[in-house]
Each structure stands twice: as C-alpha cells, then as structure tokens.
Scaffold this motif. Structure first.
Motif, mmCIF file in Angstrom:
data_model
loop_
_atom_site.group_PDB
_atom_site.id
_atom_site.type_symbol
_atom_site.label_atom_id
_atom_site.label_comp_id
_atom_site.label_asym_id
_atom_site.label_seq_id
_atom_site.Cartn_x
_atom_site.Cartn_y
_atom_site.Cartn_z
ATOM 1 N N LEU A 9 0.799 -1.302 -0.027
ATOM 2 C CA LEU A 9 0.213 0.067 0.068
ATOM 3 C C LEU A 9 0.713 1.340 0.116
ATOM 4 N N GLY A 10 2.072 1.231 0.134
ATOM 5 C CA GLY A 10 2.900 2.524 0.221
ATOM 6 C C GLY A 10 2.817 3.144 1.375
ATOM 7 N N ILE A 11 2.520 2.476 2.523
ATOM 8 C CA ILE A 11 2.499 3.106 3.999
ATOM 9 C C ILE A 11 3.478 2.909 4.810
ATOM 10 N N ILE A 32 -5.376 9.880 9.833
ATOM 11 C CA ILE A 32 -4.668 8.511 9.904
ATOM 12 C C ILE A 32 -3.680 8.360 8.685
ATOM 13 N N SER A 33 -3.868 8.719 7.523
ATOM 14 C CA SER A 33 -3.043 8.464 6.398
ATOM 15 C C SER A 33 -1.759 9.340 6.447
ATOM 16 N N ASN A 34 -1.934 10.606 7.064
ATOM 17 C CA ASN A 34 -0.884 11.686 7.478
ATOM 18 C C ASN A 34 0.085 11.200 8.639
ATOM 19 N N ALA A 35 -0.567 10.116 9.429
ATOM 20 C CA ALA A 35 -0.045 9.730 10.612
ATOM 21 C C ALA A 35 0.952 8.341 10.041
ATOM 22 N N GLY A 36 0.847 8.059 9.032
ATOM 23 C CA GLY A 36 1.354 6.906 8.513
ATOM 24 C C GLY A 36 0.773 5.615 8.371
ATOM 25 N N GLY A 37 -0.695 5.694 8.932
ATOM 26 C CA GLY A 37 -1.539 4.363 8.259
ATOM 27 C C GLY A 37 -2.121 4.406 7.273
ATOM 28 N N LEU A 38 -3.287 3.786 6.990
ATOM 29 C CA LEU A 38 -4.213 3.976 5.708
ATOM 30 C C LEU A 38 -5.602 4.074 6.528
ATOM 31 N N GLY A 39 -5.768 5.611 6.167
ATOM 32 C CA GLY A 39 -7.279 5.952 6.487
ATOM 33 C C GLY A 39 -8.255 5.492 5.720
ATOM 34 N N ASN A 40 -9.593 5.653 6.079
ATOM 35 C CA ASN A 40 -10.889 5.050 5.556
ATOM 36 C C ASN A 40 -11.870 6.069 5.242
ATOM 37 N N ILE A 41 -12.590 6.011 4.079
ATOM 38 C CA ILE A 41 -13.513 6.896 4.012
ATOM 39 C C ILE A 41 -14.738 5.781 3.660
ATOM 40 N N THR A 42 -15.769 5.629 4.545
ATOM 41 C CA THR A 42 -16.968 4.563 4.404
ATOM 42 C C THR A 42 -18.079 5.116 3.353
ATOM 43 N N ALA A 43 -18.157 4.378 2.197
ATOM 44 C CA ALA A 43 -19.127 4.608 1.292
ATOM 45 C C ALA A 43 -20.421 5.144 1.723
ATOM 46 N N GLY A 44 -20.965 4.153 2.742
ATOM 47 C CA GLY A 44 -22.113 4.181 3.362
ATOM 48 C C GLY A 44 -22.558 5.483 3.898
ATOM 49 N N GLN A 61 -7.261 16.994 -0.526
ATOM 50 C CA GLN A 61 -7.079 18.118 -0.248
ATOM 51 C C GLN A 61 -6.106 18.175 1.010
ATOM 52 N N LEU A 62 -6.518 17.118 1.930
ATOM 53 C CA LEU A 62 -6.203 17.252 3.257
ATOM 54 C C LEU A 62 -4.844 16.258 3.442
ATOM 55 N N THR A 63 -4.478 15.242 2.281
ATOM 56 C CA THR A 63 -3.279 14.385 2.546
ATOM 57 C C THR A 63 -2.880 13.925 1.457
ATOM 58 N N ASP A 64 -1.405 13.707 1.141
ATOM 59 C CA ASP A 64 -0.948 13.412 -0.210
ATOM 60 C C ASP A 64 -0.898 11.886 -0.033
ATOM 61 N N HIS A 65 -0.975 11.260 0.989
ATOM 62 C CA HIS A 65 -0.499 9.809 1.443
ATOM 63 C C HIS A 65 -2.057 8.671 0.778
ATOM 64 N N PRO A 66 -1.678 7.745 0.589
ATOM 65 C CA PRO A 66 -2.782 6.814 0.385
ATOM 66 C C PRO A 66 -3.880 6.612 1.359
ATOM 67 N N PHE A 67 -5.186 6.257 0.868
ATOM 68 C CA PHE A 67 -6.227 5.963 1.894
ATOM 69 C C PHE A 67 -6.905 5.211 1.196
ATOM 70 N N GLU A 94 -11.339 7.597 -9.418
ATOM 71 C CA GLU A 94 -10.605 8.282 -8.734
ATOM 72 C C GLU A 94 -9.223 7.700 -8.206
ATOM 73 N N GLU A 95 -9.105 6.365 -8.628
ATOM 74 C CA GLU A 95 -8.090 5.818 -8.433
ATOM 75 C C GLU A 95 -7.468 5.688 -6.789
ATOM 76 N N VAL A 96 -8.251 5.354 -5.769
ATOM 77 C CA VAL A 96 -8.068 5.408 -4.536
ATOM 78 C C VAL A 96 -6.992 4.102 -4.477
ATOM 79 N N ALA A 97 -6.392 4.122 -3.261
ATOM 80 C CA ALA A 97 -5.345 3.247 -2.941
ATOM 81 C C ALA A 97 -5.882 1.634 -2.651
ATOM 82 N N ALA A 98 -6.979 1.691 -2.067
ATOM 83 C CA ALA A 98 -7.488 0.501 -1.594
ATOM 84 C C ALA A 98 -8.893 0.489 -1.484
ATOM 85 N N ILE A 99 -9.713 -0.880 -1.401
ATOM 86 C CA ILE A 99 -10.914 -0.796 -1.378
ATOM 87 C C ILE A 99 -11.166 -2.151 -0.246
#
Ligand SMILES: Cc1cc2nc3c(=O)[nH]c(=O)nc-3n(C[C@H](O)[C@H](O)[C@H](O)COP(=O)(O)O)c2cc1C
Length: 323
Positions: A9-11, A32-44, A61-67, A94-99
């Motif tokens: 994941l490149g984290i 979370i992504s800025n802190a080095g983990g993988l943040g999550n957006i919940t589609a629901g 806009q808030l992070t350059d890191h993967p989420f 949108e080519e997000v890093a992970a689902i």
C-alpha cells in the motif's frame, strides 16, 4: 516497520482504519494517512457516487498519502444496487489506493478495480470465507474476530484463533482486526502471522474523530465487559455498547420481536445524530471490546507513533528470552 501490507500500500505503518459508518470521513481518514497508517472513507456515509467522489477529493486536499474506501455490500434500505455500482465506479475513476469490502463478495467488480491499480481486501470472520476471497482474486484479507465492533460473523471465533488459522489457510496477506487498540495488540498480531492490523473502535477516541467529547469520555470510563451482541436472534448480529438502546433491543428480541419492530431503534439517522450530539444512551454505538483498552484521546499521529514504538520494544525485547 516493513511488512507485505506496508509495501503493497506504500504506507509507513501496518495500521489500517476499518470502515466506520458516520465516523470514517475525510478529516479522520486524512489524519490517519498523514500519521503513516491507511485512513478510510466509508461509502455508506454518502447517498450516491458523486457525494463519495466529493469526499475522496476532500481527503486528497488534506493528505498526499494513500487512503482506502469501505464498501459494505449488504442489503440496505438506503443504498440501492445501482448506488453500489456507482461507489465502485467512482473509486476506480478516482484511483483510490485500496477498497475494503465487507458483506457479499465483490467479484463482479474485481477486474475493473484491478485495472484501476487498486488493491482490494475483504473482511471475513472465517477460514472458509478467507479461502473463497483468495480464490476470487482479492489482494488480501482482513481477519475479523468476534471482539470487533460492527457486525462480527456469527461463527463467533476470537481474533487470536482466527488470525493464525487464516494465515495457515491462504497465501494472500492477512490483516488482523477485532480487539486491537495498542502496541501490544500490534505486536501480537504480527506474532500470529498477520502483516498488519486494522482498528476502528480505537480511532473513535482520537482528536480528529468527529464523535462528541462526551462519548469519548464515556468510552474512557467503559470496560471490555461493556459491549453486547444485539440482533443475534435476527441473524444480523452486531456488537454494541451496553446502554439504554441496546437493552431495549435485547428486550424486544427476548419477546420475539420482528426485524420491522426492532429496525426503527437502530435507524442510521439516530446513530448519526448521537455521535454528533453526545447522547450516549439512546442510539446504537457499534463498538468493540477494545473499548476497555482506551484511556485517552490522542491525535492520530501520537496514537500510531506510540503503537509502533510499543510494538517494536516488545518484539525486540522478547528476543532476550532466548539469550
Ligand atoms: C462505530 C463503528 C462503525 C462501523 N461501521 C462499519 C461499516 O459500516 N462497515 C464495515 O465493514 N465495518 C464497520 N465497522 C467494523 C470495523 O470496520 C472493524 O472491522 C472493527 O471495528 C474492528 O474491530 P475493533 O472495533 O475492535 O477495532 C464499524 C466499527 C465501528 C467501531
């Protein structure tokens, strides 16, 4: 700390946030992504694909890191089959890093997801589901024990048994989830053969989570014995904080109430409002036993740095046992 998951994941840290209805939104995901983990957006959280696209762009806009994005593929009164198609389409565009998928398998979307360069994981609670997920061509599996918040599988297997069983049964990377909230849990998961951990309950008590302060204070005061399984009788079990609402659901179940009768108690709107207003008694908070391990409200950066430091000390320290 380098594992198959950090590489894939490149984290920086092998720590992933799980889907959290109403709480896993851009602000927390980016923190979370800025802190080095993988943040999550919940589609629901969103009514349609375009709203999800907006959330993905807000996060960027808030992070350059993967989420990642959680898509919970369960029959829903709110989300139609077409909307699920849109959620996957938007993630690909949108080519997000992970689902992270939970619920039904997402095989009809896998080719398009992979063509977009996205890694796709499924959250499972059993060895048989993990094997199925690998056969379908997923990139990894989240092994979720009965301790977890949300909706653990009704096989009721604990994380400490499920993780090594799944590690022994599939070749794809396994991430442990359910009951993990500190560096000890991270070290234990890695010792069990996992390539990382997923947490959700612990992320609620961070400065960047939108949950009301009175809920965060309540969680600090609660123990690991303060959750209960609701809706088992309806074959829809969920782990929730013990409160007035959970008691009402359990009483209704004991009387043999139907889903139609119980459903209004569990309405999404009620929970959404409660997270924001801080009403700790009259909504379902689907949290895990790891609430007993929560004692503070750090920033995501403090939490992740502390966990990794603790895990490193434990894993390095234990080698002294063999001197
Ligand atoms: C408040 C809350 C809401 C959740 N909502 C979802 C969801 O919408 N979809 C999903 O797949 N999992 C959901 N989960 C489960 C988490 O993604 C994760 O699997 C689980 O909470 C991990 O265990 P832990 O709570 O011990 O960290 C939720 C968990 C919490 C705490």
């Amino acid at each position: 700390m380098k594992t198959k998951i950090t590489e894939m994941l490149g984290i920086k840290y092998p720590i992933i946030c799980g889907g959290m209805l109403w709480l896993a939104v851009p602000q927390l995901a980016a923190a979370i992504s800025n802190a080095g983990g993988l943040g999550n957006i919940t589609a629901g959280n969103y009514n349609n694909g375009e709203e999800l696209r907006e959330a993905i762009r807000q996060t960027r806009q808030l992070t350059d890191h993967p989420f990642g994005v959680n898509i919970t593929l369960l029959p829903s009164f709110r989300i139609s089959a077409e909307t699920y198609d849109d959620f996957f389409r938007v993630c690909c565009e949108e080519e997000v890093a992970a689902i992270e998928v939970s619920g039904s398998p997402a095989q009809k979307y896998l080719d398009k997801v992979h063509a977009a360069g996205i890694k796709i994981f499924h959250k499972v609670g059993s060895v048989r589901h993990a094997i199925k997920i690998e056969e379908l061509g997923y990139d990894g599996v989240f092994a979720a024990g009965i301790e977890e918040g949300g909706h653990p599988l009704n096989d009721d297997v604990s994380t400490i048994v499920l993780v090594p069983r799944i590690v022994d049964s599939v070749q794809i990377p396994v991430v442990a989830t359910g009951g993990i909230a500190d560096g000890r849990g991270l070290a234990a998961a890695l010792a069990l053969g996992a390539e990382g951990v997923m947490m959700a309950t612990r992320f609620i008590n961070t400065q960047e989570c939108l949950a009301h302060d009175s809920i965060k204070r309540e969680f600090i005061n609660r123990q690991e014995t303060d959750t209960t399984l609701i809706c088992k009788s309806l074959n829809l079990q969920g782990r929730a904080l013990k409160n007035r609402l959970a008691e009402a659901v359990l009483e209704s179940e004991a009387r043999g109430a139907s889903l139609e009768e119980i459903f209004p108690l569990l309405s999404g709107q009620r929970s959404k409002e409660a997270w924001e207003t801080g009403d700790v008694e009259d909504a379902a908070f689907m949290i895990g036993q790891s609430v007993g391990l929560i004692h503070d409200v750090p920033s995501c950066q403090e939490l992740l740095d502390r966990m990794v430091r603790e895990a490193e000390e434990i894993l390095k320290g234990k080698s002294a046992l063999f001197d």
